[in-house]
Design an enzyme around this catalytic site. Structure first.
Site, mmCIF file in Angstrom:
data_model
loop_
_atom_site.group_PDB
_atom_site.id
_atom_site.type_symbol
_atom_site.label_atom_id
_atom_site.label_comp_id
_atom_site.label_asym_id
_atom_site.label_seq_id
_atom_site.Cartn_x
_atom_site.Cartn_y
_atom_site.Cartn_z
ATOM 1 N N CYS A 109 0.889 -1.154 0.000
ATOM 2 C CA CYS A 109 0.000 0.000 0.000
ATOM 3 C C CYS A 109 0.928 1.204 0.000
ATOM 4 C CB CYS A 109 -0.924 0.042 1.213
ATOM 5 S SG CYS A 109 -1.903 1.563 1.220
ATOM 6 N N CYS A 120 -0.483 4.177 2.509
ATOM 7 C CA CYS A 120 -0.490 4.035 3.970
ATOM 8 C C CYS A 120 -0.251 2.571 4.335
ATOM 9 C CB CYS A 120 -1.789 4.559 4.569
ATOM 10 S SG CYS A 120 -3.275 4.043 3.699
ATOM 11 N N SER A 121 -1.278 1.863 4.753
ATOM 12 C CA SER A 121 -1.047 0.502 5.226
ATOM 13 C C SER A 121 -2.257 -0.393 4.999
ATOM 14 C CB SER A 121 -0.690 0.531 6.711
ATOM 15 O OG SER A 121 -1.732 1.188 7.417
ATOM 16 N N CYS A 122 -2.995 -0.159 3.925
ATOM 17 C CA CYS A 122 -4.182 -0.968 3.643
ATOM 18 C C CYS A 122 -3.783 -2.435 3.533
ATOM 19 C CB CYS A 122 -4.855 -0.498 2.356
ATOM 20 S SG CYS A 122 -5.441 1.205 2.475
HETATM 21 FE FE FE Z 1 -3.288 2.113 2.861
#
Ligand code: FE
Length: 199
Positions: A102, A105-107
Site C-alpha cells: 500500500c 499508507c497501510s491498507c
Molecule cells: Fe493504505
C-alpha cells in the site's frame, strides 16, 4: 529491513495520548482495547488466509470461485468483515509473481491476514516495492528466475489483495490442514514463499 523502533512517530504519540484521555474519562477499558488488538493479531491472523490458500490448493472448484469472486469465496469459509469487503485473489504462476503493497499508507486484508507487520507500513517498503520489487524480494530471501515477471499491486481503500502462492512440490499426499501449515503470512503478501514440506 531496518526500522527504527526507538522513537514513537507522530501518529503513535497521538494514538497514545488519545487512549490515555479516553481511559481517564472512563470511555474505554484498556483491557478491552488489548483484547481487540489481540483478536486481530492472533485469532483473526494469517491462519485464516492459510485456510483459504490450502483450500484453493486442494479444491480446483474453490480456486476457480476464488479467482472469480474472492470476497464471496473467502466469506464461504467464514472470513469476512472490516478491511476485507472487496477482496481480490492473485494467483502466482511460474510466469508471474504477485507482490502487494500500500504505497499510500497501510491498507491490508484484516479478515485473512490480521494486522499488518511493521515493515509493511514502513516508508522504505512502500516506496521500494514499486521501484525495486526484485530487490525487496531479495531482502526477504526470495530469488525468482529472471523470466518470472513481478507484478506489484497497490492496495487501496477499496480493494485488498491476497496472494495465492504456488503449491510447493512434494505435497501431493498432504491433507488440507497439513497444507495450511506450510502457508506463511509473507507468502500471502508476495514477499515470501510457502514452507517446504518436511520429508
Ligand atoms: Fe493504505
Amino acid at each position: 529491513m531496518s526500522h527504527d523502533h526507538s522513537e514513537l512517530g507522530e501518529m503513535d504519540l497521538r494514538v497514545r495520548a488519545l487512549e490515555t484521555v479516553l481511559t481517564q474519562k472512563g470511555y474505554i477499558d484498556p483491557a478491552a482495547l488489548d483484547l481487540l488488538i489481540d483478536t486481530y493479531q492472533t485469532k483473526i491472523g494469517p491462519r485464516n488466509g492459510a485456510r483459504v490458500v490450502a483450500r484453493a490448493w486442494s479444491d480446483p472448484a474453490f480456486a476457480e470461485g476464488l479467482e472469480r469472486d474472492a470476497t464471496a469465496a473467502i466469506a464461504s469459509l467464514g472470513f469476512s468483515g472490516r478491511q476485507g469487503e472487496h477482496m481480490v485473489a492473485l494467483f502466482n504462476t511460474p510466469e508471474r509473481h504477485n507482490l502487494v503493497v500500500c504505497t499510500l499508507c497501510s491498507c491490508y486484508p484484516w479478515p485473512v491476514l490480521g494486522l499488518p507487520p511493521t515493515w509493511y507500513k514502513s516508508a522504505p517498503y512502500r516506496s521500494r516495492a514499486v521501484k525495486d520489487p526484485r530487490g525487496v524480494l531479495a531482502d526477504f530471501g526470495v530469488t525468482l528466475p529472471e523470466s518470472t515477471e513481478i507484478r506489484v499491486w497497490d492496495s487501496t481503500a477499496e480493494v485488498r489483495y491476497l496472494v495465492i502462492p504456488m503449491r510447493p512440490a512434494g505435497t501431493g499426499g498432504l491433507s488440507e490442514d497439513q497444507l495450511a501449515e506450510l502457508v506463511t503470512r509473507d507468502s500471502m503478501i508476495g514477499c515470501g514463499q510457502p514452507k517446504e514440506p518436511v520429508a
